[in-house]
Design a protein around this motif. Structure first.
Motif, PDB file in Angstrom:
ATOM      1  N   MET A  45      28.462  59.258  32.227  1.00  0.00           N
ATOM      2  CA  MET A  45      29.380  59.110  31.249  1.00  0.00           C
ATOM      3  C   MET A  45      30.493  59.685  31.131  1.00  0.00           C
ATOM      4  N   VAL A  46      31.566  58.985  30.810  1.00  0.00           N
ATOM      5  CA  VAL A  46      32.933  59.884  30.863  1.00  0.00           C
ATOM      6  C   VAL A  46      33.293  60.149  29.328  1.00  0.00           C
ATOM      7  N   ALA A  47      33.545  61.446  29.049  1.00  0.00           N
ATOM      8  CA  ALA A  47      33.797  61.846  27.683  1.00  0.00           C
ATOM      9  C   ALA A  47      35.381  61.994  27.908  1.00  0.00           C
ATOM     10  N   ALA A  48      35.980  61.307  27.201  1.00  0.00           N
ATOM     11  CA  ALA A  48      37.681  61.418  27.378  1.00  0.00           C
ATOM     12  C   ALA A  48      38.285  61.682  26.126  1.00  0.00           C
ATOM     13  N   LEU A 107      30.137  54.494  31.551  1.00  0.00           N
ATOM     14  CA  LEU A 107      30.239  54.432  30.265  1.00  0.00           C
ATOM     15  C   LEU A 107      31.354  55.604  29.382  1.00  0.00           C
ATOM     16  N   VAL A 108      32.284  54.723  28.937  1.00  0.00           N
ATOM     17  CA  VAL A 108      33.363  55.760  28.455  1.00  0.00           C
ATOM     18  C   VAL A 108      33.349  55.914  26.952  1.00  0.00           C
ATOM     19  N   ILE A 109      33.206  57.233  26.455  1.00  0.00           N
ATOM     20  CA  ILE A 109      33.090  57.284  24.909  1.00  0.00           C
ATOM     21  C   ILE A 109      34.331  58.521  24.851  1.00  0.00           C
ATOM     22  N   TYR A 110      34.825  58.272  23.443  1.00  0.00           N
ATOM     23  CA  TYR A 110      35.781  59.322  22.962  1.00  0.00           C
ATOM     24  C   TYR A 110      35.160  60.263  21.910  1.00  0.00           C
ATOM     25  N   ALA A 162      37.412  64.174  30.714  1.00  0.00           N
ATOM     26  CA  ALA A 162      38.547  63.849  30.885  1.00  0.00           C
ATOM     27  C   ALA A 162      39.648  64.258  30.164  1.00  0.00           C
ATOM     28  N   ALA A 163      40.534  64.755  30.643  1.00  0.00           N
ATOM     29  CA  ALA A 163      41.677  65.242  29.726  1.00  0.00           C
ATOM     30  C   ALA A 163      42.911  64.285  29.914  1.00  0.00           C
ATOM     31  N   THR A 164      44.009  64.518  28.964  1.00  0.00           N
ATOM     32  CA  THR A 164      45.077  63.580  29.106  1.00  0.00           C
ATOM     33  C   THR A 164      46.407  64.239  28.133  1.00  0.00           C
ATOM     34  N   ASN A 165      47.537  63.711  28.753  1.00  0.00           N
ATOM     35  CA  ASN A 165      48.707  64.236  27.816  1.00  0.00           C
ATOM     36  C   ASN A 165      49.586  63.009  27.790  1.00  0.00           C
ATOM     37  N   ALA A 210      52.848  60.815  32.814  1.00  0.00           N
ATOM     38  CA  ALA A 210      51.524  60.590  31.809  1.00  0.00           C
ATOM     39  C   ALA A 210      50.395  60.793  32.826  1.00  0.00           C
ATOM     40  N   ILE A 211      49.472  61.716  32.448  1.00  0.00           N
ATOM     41  CA  ILE A 211      48.348  62.017  33.239  1.00  0.00           C
ATOM     42  C   ILE A 211      46.956  61.748  32.493  1.00  0.00           C
ATOM     43  N   VAL A 212      45.941  61.348  33.421  1.00  0.00           N
ATOM     44  CA  VAL A 212      44.702  61.380  32.993  1.00  0.00           C
ATOM     45  C   VAL A 212      44.047  62.193  34.087  1.00  0.00           C
ATOM     46  N   GLU A 213      43.260  63.166  33.597  1.00  0.00           N
ATOM     47  CA  GLU A 213      42.677  64.353  34.749  1.00  0.00           C
ATOM     48  C   GLU A 213      41.239  64.282  34.640  1.00  0.00           C
TER      49      GLU A 213
END
Length: 246
Positions: free
Chosen positions: A74-77, A147-150, A182-185, A202-205
């Motif tokens: 699971m990706v929690a972004a 699975l990607v969840i916010y 997962a973090a982002t700007n 722009a980054i996703v980490e």
């Protein structure tokens, strides 16, 4: 004058990427209707081409850091705009998003979301929605994917604080798979609303996974601290101070 030119470039870019979405969606529709592989291929093409167009047309250079997961996780972004969706989708082999139910009825997007195995959620029903989400996710995990969840449930502008929802922890407990924060700007350059797109990095980490078995309260506090602290660091790295937002 420079801002006016950038706004015009942004407007053209927005028109192009949504027209391109419609064209690709129609061209691949016969393939996608009968093959999940066809739907995945169309969406991969769209994500990669839009990332390229963003750099060429409006000066947004997308980058993925960390190790994109490839197994059943699971990706929690952090979610700031459409661009972080594209970067995550391009980075992992087969992303399946938890998304608002109304989007499943959107032309083009709805068809492909269903074929990819995305899980619709009725956000208005709260407890019932969480129970249905867990049931639907368990069914979709019969096939491989990420699975990607916010965890905050929606797009959140840079620097704005919004609580993390317990549904993420319930899924983590039920699936018994690792959770990759997962973090982002990206919202600094591609906002959640409006036309203007600003040039920048722009980054996703992808961060270190949280292995199964962590208790709910510890999981939620760790997830929020890691995503928020890393997102703040990414935003500060491009000159945006999240603490200055009120």
């Amino acid at each position: 004058m420079a801002n006016a030119i950038q706004w015009v470039r942004s407007l053209i870019f927005v028109i192009v990427i949504y027209a391109w979405m419609g064209i690709l969606g129609l061209v691949f529709a016969p393939y996608a209707l009968f093959s999940k592989r066809g739907a995945l291929r169309a969406c991969k093409i769209y994500a990669r081409s839009t990332i390229w167009l963003a750099r060429w047309m409006v000066g947004i250079r997308g980058e993925v850091r960390g190790t994109p997961p490839t197994g059943e996780v699971m990706v929690a972004a952090k979610h700031q705009s459409f661009f972080d969706i594209l970067l995550i989708f391009d980075a992992v082999p087969h992303a399946k998003f938890i998304m608002k139910r109304e989007l499943m009825w959107t032309p083009v997007i709805g068809l492909y979301a269903k074929r990819l195995g995305c899980v619709p959620v009725d956000r208005g029903k709260k407890g019932a929605a969480i129970a249905k989400m867990v049931q639907d996710v368990a069914k979709e995990f019969n096939e491989p994917g990420q699975l990607v969840i916010y965890p905050q449930g929606t797009r959140v502008p840079p620097g704005v604080k919004k609580p993390y929802k317990v549904g993420t922890a319930i899924l983590y407990e039920g699936l018994k798979n690792p959770c990759v924060p997962a973090a982002t700007n990206v919202g600094v350059f591609w906002p959640r609303t409006g036309i203007m797109r600003r040039p920048g990095h722009a980054i996703v980490e992808f961060l270190d996974p949280i292995e199964p078995g962590v208790d709910r309260n510890t999981f939620m506090s760790r997830l929020e601290e890691e995503i928020e602290s890393h997102s703040d660091r990414l935003m500060r790295g491009v000159g945006f101070d999240p603490d200055a937002v009120h």
